[in-house]
Design a protein around this motif. Structure first.
Motif, mmCIF file in Angstrom:
data_model
loop_
_atom_site.group_PDB
_atom_site.id
_atom_site.type_symbol
_atom_site.label_atom_id
_atom_site.label_comp_id
_atom_site.label_asym_id
_atom_site.label_seq_id
_atom_site.Cartn_x
_atom_site.Cartn_y
_atom_site.Cartn_z
ATOM 1 N N LYS A 193 0.677 -1.470 -0.128
ATOM 2 C CA LYS A 193 -0.048 0.096 0.229
ATOM 3 C C LYS A 193 0.917 1.516 -0.064
ATOM 4 O O LYS A 193 2.672 1.070 0.396
ATOM 5 C CB LYS A 193 -0.257 0.045 1.343
ATOM 6 C CG LYS A 193 -2.098 -1.054 1.399
ATOM 7 C CD LYS A 193 -2.603 -1.123 2.180
ATOM 8 C CE LYS A 193 -3.607 -2.122 2.703
ATOM 9 N NZ LYS A 193 -3.679 -2.497 3.986
ATOM 10 N N MET A 194 0.053 1.931 -0.748
ATOM 11 C CA MET A 194 1.156 3.542 -1.141
ATOM 12 C C MET A 194 1.422 4.321 0.590
ATOM 13 O O MET A 194 3.103 4.694 0.896
ATOM 14 C CB MET A 194 0.718 4.114 -1.887
ATOM 15 C CG MET A 194 0.906 4.748 -3.264
ATOM 16 S SD MET A 194 2.199 3.769 -3.663
ATOM 17 C CE MET A 194 2.668 5.325 -4.034
ATOM 18 N N ASP A 195 0.599 3.977 1.580
ATOM 19 C CA ASP A 195 1.028 4.564 2.962
ATOM 20 C C ASP A 195 1.871 3.544 3.306
ATOM 21 O O ASP A 195 2.450 4.003 4.419
ATOM 22 C CB ASP A 195 -0.477 3.980 3.735
ATOM 23 C CG ASP A 195 -1.199 5.248 2.886
ATOM 24 O OD1 ASP A 195 -1.155 6.149 2.162
ATOM 25 O OD2 ASP A 195 -2.646 5.061 2.998
ATOM 26 N N ASP A 196 2.069 2.856 2.910
ATOM 27 C CA ASP A 196 3.448 2.122 4.190
ATOM 28 C C ASP A 196 4.825 1.979 4.137
ATOM 29 O O ASP A 196 5.651 1.544 4.010
ATOM 30 C CB ASP A 196 2.966 0.184 3.929
ATOM 31 C CG ASP A 196 1.421 0.406 4.632
ATOM 32 O OD1 ASP A 196 1.054 0.510 4.966
ATOM 33 O OD2 ASP A 196 0.892 -1.698 4.181
ATOM 34 N N ILE A 197 4.715 2.681 2.249
ATOM 35 C CA ILE A 197 6.420 2.774 1.864
ATOM 36 C C ILE A 197 7.041 4.045 1.968
ATOM 37 O O ILE A 197 5.834 5.278 3.064
ATOM 38 C CB ILE A 197 6.195 3.386 0.026
ATOM 39 C CG1 ILE A 197 5.212 1.298 0.083
ATOM 40 C CG2 ILE A 197 6.935 3.018 -0.035
ATOM 41 C CD1 ILE A 197 4.737 1.875 -1.406
ATOM 42 N N PRO A 198 7.861 3.662 3.148
ATOM 43 C CA PRO A 198 8.250 5.116 4.338
ATOM 44 C C PRO A 198 9.201 6.118 3.139
ATOM 45 O O PRO A 198 8.760 5.852 1.813
ATOM 46 C CB PRO A 198 9.932 4.167 4.525
ATOM 47 C CG PRO A 198 9.545 2.693 4.027
ATOM 48 C CD PRO A 198 8.689 2.306 3.121
ATOM 49 N N GLU A 199 8.634 6.940 3.694
ATOM 50 C CA GLU A 199 8.863 8.306 2.623
ATOM 51 C C GLU A 199 10.208 8.749 2.036
ATOM 52 O O GLU A 199 10.512 8.868 1.143
ATOM 53 C CB GLU A 199 8.295 9.028 3.590
ATOM 54 C CG GLU A 199 8.657 11.122 3.372
ATOM 55 C CD GLU A 199 8.384 11.639 1.905
ATOM 56 O OE1 GLU A 199 7.252 11.134 1.923
ATOM 57 O OE2 GLU A 199 9.053 12.029 0.958
ATOM 58 N N TRP A 200 11.103 7.449 3.141
ATOM 59 C CA TRP A 200 12.693 8.295 2.967
ATOM 60 C C TRP A 200 13.074 7.501 2.043
ATOM 61 O O TRP A 200 13.940 7.301 1.202
ATOM 62 C CB TRP A 200 14.005 7.926 3.628
ATOM 63 C CG TRP A 200 13.162 6.397 4.883
ATOM 64 C CD1 TRP A 200 12.676 6.797 5.647
ATOM 65 C CD2 TRP A 200 13.560 4.894 4.295
ATOM 66 N NE1 TRP A 200 12.450 4.970 6.273
ATOM 67 C CE2 TRP A 200 12.379 4.372 5.876
ATOM 68 C CE3 TRP A 200 14.174 4.282 3.324
ATOM 69 C CZ2 TRP A 200 13.065 2.952 5.833
ATOM 70 C CZ3 TRP A 200 14.328 2.999 4.162
ATOM 71 C CH2 TRP A 200 13.560 2.392 4.514
#
Lengths: 285, 184
Positions: free
Chosen positions: B28-35
């Motif tokens: 899920k896109m929300d699970d992918i870390p920002e860094w």
């Protein structure tokens, strides 16, 4: 074919059944009852294993206290034993081995990854060895600092070289704290190098910590120095793009004074974390 | 009774079909870390991210770490060779001849370097169905690279001075040999 062979060898032969008086005959006669018993015992054992996962630990098992100058601490642990002295013996033996690894350990690591459009292969290899003479030296020159017995096992903290005076260390038993920051981001320090070991879904917590500790050392080695080679190719024509890559990374080094300074168990995800630290100033590496 | 049997047979079949059509679970896109999406930028360090989804947590971690370090290695030392091949292939005779133009491009990146002090500074582990998805962020401090280069330069200088000294001794020996020859 192999399965058949295994099946045949594990099946007791008729002649053996005849020769053996009580045991095997009982086994043959009561087989349906046994299978029913197994179907009850196995889930119960799994359930108990889940309930008796490592919950209570001594404070110094989770976070190793700072030792006085020239003294090194090491932690040993063993699972449940009916004989307490045997549990202590196993825990001490593990503490001594950990101390020997802490003093000096040779690590050989290699990972290869090959991938093209259809095929993918990942092959990591870990080789760890320590000197028997170091273990012998440690075994003849150590003293126990603290020990603890919980529902899950026996824990011991030893100091090397041996010390006469009593050391003041926090010796309370406790539950696991909240997730520490080092499990997500490596501590930033000019003085120390760090490495994190992670393992998950182990049936034995003793085995899990042993592996997590060793992987933490390998991770530390990778953070110090690693040889990296790779070839990436992308072939494009009018219709397709075929990408392939070969990655190879490796090192062979002897680590001195690498200490497991912290551990954390994620009860929700059944995951074990170990943090290994090494002073940058001690050589070699 | 027959209906029950048919239903009992159909349910597992339907479940199997649903399972086959499901494919791999995606992050899920929300699970992918920002860094991971936007690796940090700094003047004195290089950051690169890597990820891997595996059934074993250990393998996922190792693969993600290796990929992040590989990206650093490629950034540091990349030898790119691009080959562009244009060729015409003609087949057939006379008016039936077909001119087929193929354009093929092969890009090849080769990295071979020793990374000293390349650390995995951030790591996150997510679960996607039965898979573990590991994200790793590697940092390579350029100060350590500069220090390494300086050390190497010092070593080279020491070797050069030693070689120069050896040369001087060679000259001296030659001169002595000349003198000895005159004396004889």
């Amino acid at each position: 074919m192999i399965w058949k062979k295994r099946f045949k060898s594990s099946k007791p032969s008729v002649s053996k059944l005849k020769k053996t008086p009580a045991g095997l005959l009982q086994f043959g006669g009561c087989f349906p009852t046994m299978s029913r018993l197994y179907s009850i015992i196995v889930p119960v054992v799994f359930l108990l294993n889940g309930l008796t996962a490592q919950n209570i630990i001594p404070e110094w098992f989770e976070k190793l206290p700072d030792s006085p100058k020239g003294i090194f601490y090491s932690v040993g642990y063993s699972g449940k034993y009916q004989n307490q002295s045997l549990a202590r013996e196993v825990a001490i033996s593990r503490a001594l081995t950990n101390m020997a690894k802490q003093h000096q350990v040779r690590l050989i690591f290699e990972i290869e990854e090959f991938a093209d459009g259809r095929f993918r292969l990942l092959n990591p290899s870990f080789e760890l060895s320590y000197d028997e003479s170091v273990l012998l030296n440690v075994s003849t020159n150590y003293s126990p600092v603290d020990s603890s017995i919980t529902n899950d096992g026996y824990y011991i903290l030893i100091a090397c070289p041996s010390i006469e005076r009593r050391l003041h260390i926090p010796s309370n038993d406790k539950t696991w704290e909240k997730q520490p920051e080092w499990t997500k981001a490596l501590p930033d320090s000019r003085r120390y190098n760090y490495g994190v070991g992670i393992v998950s879904k182990y049936s034995s917590w003793v085995r899990a910590w042993k592996d997590a500790d060793e992987y933490a050392r390998f991770d530390l080695g990778k953070n110090i120095q690693i040889e990296a080679q790779s070839v990436h190719t992308a072939k494009r024509d009018n219709r397709f793009v075929v990408e392939s890559k070969i990655i190879r990374q490796s090192y062979d080094m002897t680590l001195k004074n690498s200490i497991i300074i912290a551990r954390w168990y994620d009860q929700k995800n059944d995951t074990y974390y170990s943090l290994c630290r090494k002073d940058r100033r001690s050589n070699p590496y | 009774m027959k209906k029950l049997i048919v239903i009992a047979l159909l349910i597992p079949l339907a479940l199997m079909l649903v399972n086959c059509g499901g494919g791999k679970p995606k992050a899920k896109m929300d699970d992918i870390p920002e860094w991971y999406l936007n690796p940090p930028k700094a003047e004195d360090a290089i950051y690169e991210a890597g990820d891997a989804a595996k059934q074993s947590m250990g393998l996922a971690k190792e693969a993600a770490d290796a990929r992040a370090r590989d990206a650093i290695a490629r950034t540091l030392e990349v030898k790119v060779s691009n080959m562009l091949k244009n060729f015409m292939q003609e087949s057939g005779i006379g008016e039936d001849a077909e001119a087929l133009e193929f354009t093929s491009s092969v890009s090849k990146q080769v990295a071979n370097t020793v990374l000293r002090g390349c650390r995995i500074v951030k790591r996150e582990m997510k679960t996607e169905g039965a898979l573990y998805h590991a994200y790793s962020l590697a940092e390579y401090n350029l100060n350590s690279l500069i220090q390494e280069t300086l050390n190497e330069a010092r070593k080279q200088k020491a070797l050069y001075n030693e070689a120069k000294a050896n040369l001087s001794f060679d000259d001296l020996e030659k001169e002595i040999q000349k003198l000895e020859a005159v004396g004889q």
